[in-house]
Structures are given as structure tokens and as C-alpha cells.
Design a protein around this motif. Structure first.
Motif, PDB file in Angstrom:
ATOM      1  N   VAL A   1       0.835  -1.207   0.000  1.00 37.98           N
ATOM      2  CA  VAL A   1       0.000   0.000   0.000  1.00 37.98           C
ATOM      3  C   VAL A   1       0.866   1.252   0.000  1.00 37.98           C
ATOM      4  O   VAL A   1       0.609   2.207  -0.748  1.00 37.98           O
ATOM      5  CB  VAL A   1      -0.961   0.000   1.213  1.00 37.98           C
ATOM      6  N   ILE A   2       1.913   1.260   0.832  1.00 36.29           N
ATOM      7  CA  ILE A   2       2.767   2.456   0.926  1.00 36.29           C
ATOM      8  C   ILE A   2       3.475   2.733  -0.390  1.00 36.29           C
ATOM      9  O   ILE A   2       3.512   3.871  -0.875  1.00 36.29           O
ATOM     10  CB  ILE A   2       3.789   2.304   2.068  1.00 36.29           C
ATOM     11  N   VAL A   3       4.048   1.709  -1.008  1.00 36.10           N
ATOM     12  CA  VAL A   3       4.766   1.952  -2.260  1.00 36.10           C
ATOM     13  C   VAL A   3       3.789   2.356  -3.367  1.00 36.10           C
ATOM     14  O   VAL A   3       4.098   3.203  -4.216  1.00 36.10           O
ATOM     15  CB  VAL A   3       5.616   0.728  -2.669  1.00 36.10           C
ATOM     16  N   LEU A   4       2.563   1.803  -3.348  1.00 36.34           N
ATOM     17  CA  LEU A   4       1.566   2.209  -4.337  1.00 36.34           C
ATOM     18  C   LEU A   4       1.130   3.653  -4.123  1.00 36.34           C
ATOM     19  O   LEU A   4       0.887   4.398  -5.085  1.00 36.34           O
ATOM     20  CB  LEU A   4       0.347   1.276  -4.291  1.00 36.34           C
ATOM     21  N   SER A   5       1.052   4.086  -2.862  1.00 34.26           N
ATOM     22  CA  SER A   5       0.697   5.487  -2.593  1.00 34.26           C
ATOM     23  C   SER A   5       1.778   6.422  -3.136  1.00 34.26           C
ATOM     24  O   SER A   5       1.476   7.522  -3.615  1.00 34.26           O
ATOM     25  CB  SER A   5       0.487   5.707  -1.092  1.00 34.26           C
ATOM     26  N   LEU A   6       3.036   5.983  -3.077  1.00 35.48           N
ATOM     27  CA  LEU A   6       4.122   6.789  -3.655  1.00 35.48           C
ATOM     28  C   LEU A   6       4.023   6.808  -5.180  1.00 35.48           C
ATOM     29  O   LEU A   6       4.241   7.844  -5.805  1.00 35.48           O
ATOM     30  CB  LEU A   6       5.476   6.231  -3.220  1.00 35.48           C
TER      31      LEU A   6
END
Length: 819
Positions: A553-558
Motif C-alpha cells: 500500500v505504501i509503495v503504491l501510494s508513492l
């Protein structure tokens, strides 16, 4: 009598190429007379009388007169382990009086005897062709067939070392030199014969026995062709450029090894690095005068330069010669690497002038320099050349850093115009020279791009089951599906869809997973936005899978450039970057723990040695109401804390508390993150390339209060004008709101709750206020995908204020967005 690996007889003290550095400075030209006498040894010793400015070819001619052996059949002359080129002078090689040179004879090694016989036959045939003693058609076919036979013999060898030594016979035996002599021969048909034979090494005939690996082992032969053709023809000669381009491609995959192979390649590559380096320097002169045109035409030369430079640096490194001190160079490398150092300094000086010129353009208006800026990113590739060359010499890296420090404005401007396809990892290692914007730009290029080809990864989520259903979608998805199209989000029983809803989902999921009730993360006591993994997260049986999910989720938000409103504690960030956690790093995560450790380190020595604290190398852990003891090191329960071991104790305690106890959680988060990166090796590099504060800005955005003037400046109007009375009322009401109310209004309007660090200028598009045809009794509505606020034409400021007060209640603000 000693022989080296090629069968040469080693005589005197300096034949191995290991003479002292002082010997290399005794140039012939330093004597009052240039008259020399020296010895050339083979089976017999020949005394040669010559002048320092005589060529090596003239020495071969003297040997021919003494021995009656044709020059083409003599082999090669070596001095201090280095082969002497025909057209170079004796002074060029620093030949001294009474020096001993070695004439390399053929068929003197029991290794590969058939290869030696074939090479001898080939050289003899070529010699006849050069003298016009053979009919060209028949002899041409013999030359072609013998070269093909040699290649086939090499391809049948089982290991790389044997294949390489076999191919070296073609060079040492003079076959490569003979073919080049044939190529420049004026006799009709000789040039075509030589070219066809040389092309066999560049493009082997289709054969089951000629593999890619065996073709690669012919690098030393092609290298020899390049050197000889460079001497005998122009640099524009088609056969020469074809050989050089083939060599460049082979070097990209060649693995250099210790010993003769590395030495041969290094000595040869320096020729092309020097040649191409001079072309780059000449091109940089043009760049100073005409930026875009010059830099574009220069790129081909720079790419060729780097292609030869990289294996040269690699070979020197594998031979333990890096970095080199110029005063300690081995004699066999003095000429090549000394020249390269001069090229390095000249190239860096030209780059400095280019960057100085670019700095004058950085702040000019966009309209005037768009055409120039389109080529700016290419300067970084050019700048990589002296950076790579600096790896060879001690202290040279500081020369490059000095230029970059003095030209940081231009350097960062170049970075912001770099492209995803370029390799700029070397820049990321220089964090102190780059701005946040530059580091963010470069690390974002390590992430995959969002594909917009019509395909979508669709999610339909019930708000009441936000975390569980999101986890089911993302954790079970194939990464290819996640990256194969755009993420598409929709909440059940709600009409809103599109990018605005996706932004809201990212924020909501991140807030939910960090919620203390889920026991996955712990918030820092003094900053509720900042989190680190909970060592007791295993109360949730799926906790490791949730950490893996959160990494995705975090890398996709970036990737989607969404500020999710949470921050990582420094202890968590450092572990992701593969760095050690120190005492100062834990201050925010656990102030009480930090204070206790500080007291231990600062405590009076006598008091601590009196065992006043009664501590041993163990840590007491409380979990679900029960306590257990874990040793910090083997036998820790019997090791008392004292003044001598307190630093070790504190370090072990920190490591156990913040690293060991959450290692599985961090590993699973990292795995989820790196899967989207599609290269797990990039994970620590990604985080090491950022400062902790950089990641804060990328995940959370701006900490500053929302500036209404900035908001106004980035808002357009449709169906109304900024001078309309109800527009003025709107902004007056916004000015009277608290910062939290403004954030709620912004979230209602755009699904953006946390602005980028650049403020409204950092959003993906402008905001718009549209004239709404709805009754003034209706509330405003929004199309969050397009950053549109639909504002009814209220009859008074008070009516508008009442409507805005309703939508700035956070618990209802998300209900009016229309995607």
C-alpha cells in the motif's frame, strides 16, 4: 631459465613488468646522446644499434637482415612484459642502453600446438600474398578457411581460460597483425581477403559449435584488430569502427579475471578510452557555445567512452589496482593511465564550464529556455563519465565533488530534467549535494510508472469493512495485475468513483492499519502521526501478512503520489535503509527508554561498578500481562553491568528493543514494498537515497497551515469570475476558518487532505470553482477527480457560511464528493 605463461624467456630483473617506479623515469631522451645499443633475445641473442627515435619496425628490419626471417614471420618484440607496436619509437617505450628485449618465437609452447601450427601457416600464406608471390583467389580461400578453422577450434574448448589462451596465440603469433597488413596492402584483392577473414571474428558463421560464450572469448583478438587498424587506418575507417563497436558490445557482458586476461584488456582498452575521451572533450567545447545541439551530438561519443571505461575500471579493480596513486603506477601502466589522468582533468574542467554556463539559464523565463532545457537531462550522462573515471585515481573523486559543490544550482536543475530511462544511481549516493526535490525525483524514477492503457485493477469496498476487504484485494493480488493498469476504487452504495475516491482510500487504509486498536503499529508518544512496528503484533494471527500488505500500500501510494498523512519513526526508516539504529535515533520512539540509556552511559563510574542498578545483560519483556526474560547475548543473565561494558549493554539493548523484536515485521513490510519495485535489491538503495525527512514529506506532505492566498492563486473559475460577489464571500469564509476546517473543505473538494510540500502548486492540476445551477438552498458538491467545486449562487455571505459549516464537519465531508 624461466618462462612466463606465453612461453617467453624471462631475463634480467625487469622482464616481468615489475620494475620499480624509479626505473620508468629513465627516458632515453634524458641522455645527451640518442644512440642506443640493446639486446633482442630469442633462441639466440642479437645486438641491435639504433637511435631513440627509430621505430620498432626498424628493429624488426635489422633482425630480418641478421636472421633472414621475414618481418611478418618474426613474431612480436616484448619489453618489460609489454608488446611493442610497429610504428612506435624506442623512446616512446623508454628503451634504455643495454636493455634486454624478448622476441616471442612461435611453436614454443606445448599448449595448443595445433593452434600454433595453424597460425604459422596462416602468417606464411599472408606473407606470400603481401609480397605478391601467390595467386590471390586460391590463397584468399586458404586464409578464409584457416581463420574459420581457428575459430572452430577455439569454440570446442571446454573452459574460458583455455579458450582465452588459445585465442591469444592468434595475437602473439602475429596472425592479427598479418591480417591488418594484408588489409592495407596495395595489391588487388588483398584488402577484400583480409576484411572477409576479420569479419569472421565479428560475425561468426552460423555453427552449433560457435556459442555466444566462445565468441566473447575472442575479445583479445578483436581488441588487437582495433589497435592495429587504429594505427594503420583512419578512425573513420568502416572496418575499424565495426571492430570497435563489436568490442564495445562484447565488453558489456565480459567478466574480466585476474592475470594475463585482465592485463591484456586493460592495456588495450586505455587506447580507446583515450581516443574517445579526446572526442568528448572536443564536444564539450561545443557544448559551452551551443548547448542543445552540441550535447545531443556528443551523446554517442560519451556512450562509447563509458562503454570502454567501465570494463577498464572493473578490470583494474579486479586486479586490486584501484584506486591508483600516480606516483606508484606499475611501469607497464605508466603511459596509459598517466594519459587518462590528464584526460580526466581536462574533461572535468570542461564540464565545470558547461555547468557554469547552465547556471546563467536556470532562473530565466520558461518560454525562453524550454528548447534548451529539453537537452539538460543528457548532461548528467556526460557528467557520469568523469565520475566513473575518478574511480581509478586516489583523490580524484574529491575533484568531481568539488565541481559539483560549486555548481549545485545547475546540478540540481539537471537532475529535475533527467529521464526515467537513464541510470542516475551514482547521483543518489551524493545526498549532501542534492535538494529534496532532486532526491524525490530520482527515487520516484525507481518506482514503476502507472500504466494508462484502459486496463484497471478494480476494488469495491464496504466502508465498514475497509481494512479487511482492502487487505483481501491487495495482499492476494498478483503484482503484475496491480501494475498492469490503473487502480480503480469504489465504495459500496456510493456513487463517487475515480482518482478522488482512490486518494481517499489510500489515506483511510493507512490510518486504519496504523490504528492502535489493530496492534500492528505503535505511535510515538510525542507525535501521534509517527509510527513504528509493534513487537507484540503477533496477537493478530495474520500480522505478518498485514505488514506485507502495508508495504504494498505504501509503495503504491508513492507511485500514485498520494500524501497519506502518516509518518515512519526513524528506527523503522533506518532498518528499511539497512542502517544501524543508534541511541539518538530512538529518542522519538520511546523517550523514557532513551532517557534511561543516557543515564546509564553518564552514570558515575564507581556507582555503576558497585552494582547499584543490579542489571545484567538481559531484557525483561511484558506481553499480554505476562513477563519473560531474554538474554541480550549468550550467558547474559550472569554478566553484570559495569562501567567497562555499559556501551555494549546499551547498544545490545537498543538492537533488541527496536530491531530484533520487530525483524519479522520489518522484513515482511520490505518484501511487500520491494515486490512493487520489482527488484528486491533496490529496497535498501531506495531508502538510503532519501533523508528521513524526505520520506516524511513524501508520505505526509506539508506541515504548514494552509495558505488561502496560495489556494486562490491555484484556483480557476468556470461559469463565474473571481470578482463575483459570491466568490468573494466564499474566500472570506475560507479565511475565517480554522486550519482543520480548511483541510476538511480541501478534502471535500479534492480528496486531498495533506498538501504536497510545494503547497497547491504541487497538486497534479489546478482547482476549479464551477457555477452550480442548483438552488441556493442546496449544499455545494464536488467532483474530486477533477478538483471541481460546484458552488450555488448564494444570496448572502451568511447563507454561504452556513452551508460551508455543514460540509466542514469531518464526519460528513466525504458524503458529498462525486468522484
Amino acid at each position: 631459465m624461466k618462462r612466463d605463461a606465453t612461453g617467453r624467456v624471462l631475463t634480467g630483473n625487469n622482464q616481468s613488468g615489475s620494475c620499480s617506479s624509479s626505473d620508468s623515469t629513465k627516458y632515453v631522451g634524458s641522455s645527451s646522446s640518442k644512440s642506443l645499443h640493446f639486446f633482442v633475445r630469442n633462441s639466440n641473442t642479437n645486438v641491435i644499434h639504433a637511435n631513440a627515435d627509430d621505430t620498432v619496425e626498424s628493429v624488426h628490419e635489422q633482425i630480418r637482415k641478421k636472421t633472414k626471417i621475414p618481418v611478418l614471420e618474426q613474431g612480436c618484440i616484448y619489453y618489460r612484459g609489454k608488446k611493442l607496436e610497429m610504428d612506435k619509437t624506442l623512446e616512446y617505450y623508454s628503451i634504455q642502453k643495454d636493455a634486454q628485449l624478448q622476441l616471442v618465437a612461435r611453436v614454443r609452447s606445448i599448449k595448443h600446438p595445433k593452434a600454433w601450427q595453424l597460425v604459422n601457416k596462416l602468417v606464411s600464406t599472408i606473407g606470400c600474398l603481401c609480397r605478391g608471390e601467390r595467386k590471390s583467389v586460391r590463397a584468399n580461400k586458404i586464409v578464409f578457411d584457416d581463420v574459420q578453422l581457428f575459430i572452430n577450434m577455439s569454440s570446442k574448448l571446454n573452459d574460458g581460460a583455455s579458450s582465452f589462451s588459445h585465442n591469444q596465440i592468434f595475437v602473439s603469433g602475429g596472425a592479427a597483425a598479418a591480417l591488418v597488413t594484408l588489409f592495407v596492402s596495395p595489391i588487388t584483392g588483398n584488402k577484400e581477403c583480409a576484411e572477409e577473414a576479420i569479419q569472421l571474428f565479428l560475425h561468426p558463421l552460423s555453427s552449433d559449435t560457435v556459442t555466444t560464450e566462445s565468441h566473447t572469448h575472442s575479445v583479445s583478438i578483436i581488441l588487437e584488430f582495433c589497435k592495429l587498424l587504429s594505427d594503420k587506418t583512419s578512425q573513420e575507417n568502416l572496418l575499424y569502427t565495426t571492430c570497435r563497436n563489436t568490442l564495445k558490445k562484447m565488453l558489456e557482458t565480459l567478466q574480466l579475471v585476474h592475470g594475463d586476461k585482465g592485463t591484456v584488456v586493460i592495456q588495450g582498452l586505455s587506447l580507446f578510452v583515450s581516443e574517445l575521451g579526446r572526442k568528448v572533450i572536443k564536444g564539450l567545447d561545443s557544448c559551452i557555445r551551443s548547448q542543445q545541439i552540441a550535447v545531443t551530438s556528443l551523446l554517442g561519443d560519451v556512450r562509447d567512452f563509458v562503454s570502454f571505461l567501465t570494463p577498464l575500471c572493473s578490470g583494474l579493480g579486479m586486479m586490486n589496482l584501484l584506486p591508483i596513486c600516480l606516483t606508484d603506477l606499475l611501469p607497464c601502466y605508466v603511459m596509459e593511465l598517466g594519459t587518462l589522468h590528464v584526460i580526466f582533468l581536462e574533461m572535468l574542467g570542461k564540464i565545470d564550464k558547461c555547468l557554469e554556463e547552465l547556471e546563467t539559464w536556470v532562473d530565466r523565463s520558461k518560454e525562453k529556455i524550454d528548447s534548451l532545457r529539453s537537452g539538460w537531462g543528457q548532461y548528467l550522462f556526460i557528467l557520469k563519465a568523469p565520475n566513473t573515471l575518478s574511480e581509478i585515481y586516489k583523490g580524484a573523486e574529491e575533484n568531481v565533488l568539488s565541481v559539483l559543490r560549486s555548481r549545485q544550482v545547475a546540478f540540481n536543475a539537471l537532475i529535475l530534467h533527467s529521464r526515467r530511462s537513464d541510470d542516475h544511481r551514482w547521483i543518489l549516493e551524493q545526498k549532501d549535494l542534492t535538494s529534496f526535490e532532486s532526491r524525490r525525483h530520482l527515487t520516484m524514477m525507481l518506482l514503476p510508472e502507472v500504466k494508462d492503457d484502459g486496463r484497471m485493477f478494480e476494488m469495491l469496498i464496504d466502508r465498514k469493512r475497509l481494512l479487511a476487504e482492502s487487505f483481501a484485494y491487495i495482499s492476494k493480488a498478483d503484482v503484475k495485475n496491480l501494475l498492469g493498469g490503473r487502480l480503480f476504487m469504489e465504495f459500496k452504495n456510493e456513487e463517487a468513483t475515480g482518482p478522488g475516491v482512490l486518494r481517499e482510500w489510500f489515506c483511510s487504509v493507512c490510518q486504519a492499519i496504523c490504528n492502535p486498536q489493530n496492534a500492528l503499529f505503535v505511535a510515538c508518544p510525542d507525535d501521534s502521526r509517527r509510527f513504528f512496528p509493534n513487537a507484540a503484533s503477533d496477537v493478530n494471527s495474520l500480522h505478518l501478512k498485514y505488514f506485507h500488505f502495508f508495504g504494498r500500500v505504501i509503495v503504491l501510494s508513492l507511485v500514485y503520489k498520494v500524501q497519506v498523512g502518516i509518518l515512519f519513526d526513524r528506527t523503522f526508516f533506518l532498518q528499511l535503509a539497512g542502517k544501524t539504529v543508534s541511541l539518538e535515533d530512538v529518542r522519538d520512539a520511546d523517550p523514557l527508554f532513551y532517557s534511561s540509556c543516557k543515564k546509564i552511559l553518564e552514570m558515575d563510574t564507581e556507582l555503576l561498578d558497585s552494582d547499584a542498578l543490579g542489571l545484567t545483560f538481559v531484557r525483561e519483556i511484558e506481553k499480554l500481562g505476562s513477563r519473560k526474560i531474554e538474554e541480550l547475548r549468550p550467558g547474559g543473565d550472569s554478566i553484570a553491568l559495569n562501567s567497562k561494558n555499559r556501551k555494549e549493554y546499551v547498544n545490545l539493548l537498543i538492537h533488541h528493543r527496536f530491531v530484533t523484536s520487530v525483524s519479522h515485521q520489518v522484513q515482511n513490510f520490505a518484501k511487500g514494498f520491494s515486490e512493487v519495485l520489482s527488484d528486491i535489491s533496490l529496497l535498501p538503495f531506495f531508502f538510503r537515497s532519501l533523508e528521513h525527512e524526505d520520506l516524511d514529506r513524501m508520505l505526509h506532505g506539508s506541515d504548514r497551515a494552509i495558505c488561502v492566498e496560495d489556494w486562490k492563486a491555484h484556483t480557476g473559475y468556470n461559469g463565474c469570475k473571481k470578482t463575483d460577489s459570491h466568490i468573494n464571500w466564499f474566500w472570506k469564509n475560507v479565511e475565517g476558518m480554522s486550519d482543520e476546517q480548511r483541510r476538511v473543505l480541501l478534502f471535500f473538494w479534492t480528496s486531498v487532505k495533506y498538501l504536497p510540500v510545494e503547497g497547491f502548486g504541487g497538486l497534479q492540476s489546478r482547482l476549479y470553482i464551477h457555477k452550480s445551477l442548483n438552488s441556493p438552498k442546496r449544499l455545494p458538491s464536488a467532483h474530486t477527480c477533477f478538483y471541481q467545486l460546484c458552488l450555488p449562487r448564494y444570496r448572502s455571505k451568511a447563507m454561504m457560511q452556513k452551508s460551508l459549516q455543514i460540509i466542514t464537519q469531518e464526519h460528513v465531508s466525504c458524503s458529498f464528493g462525486m468522484g
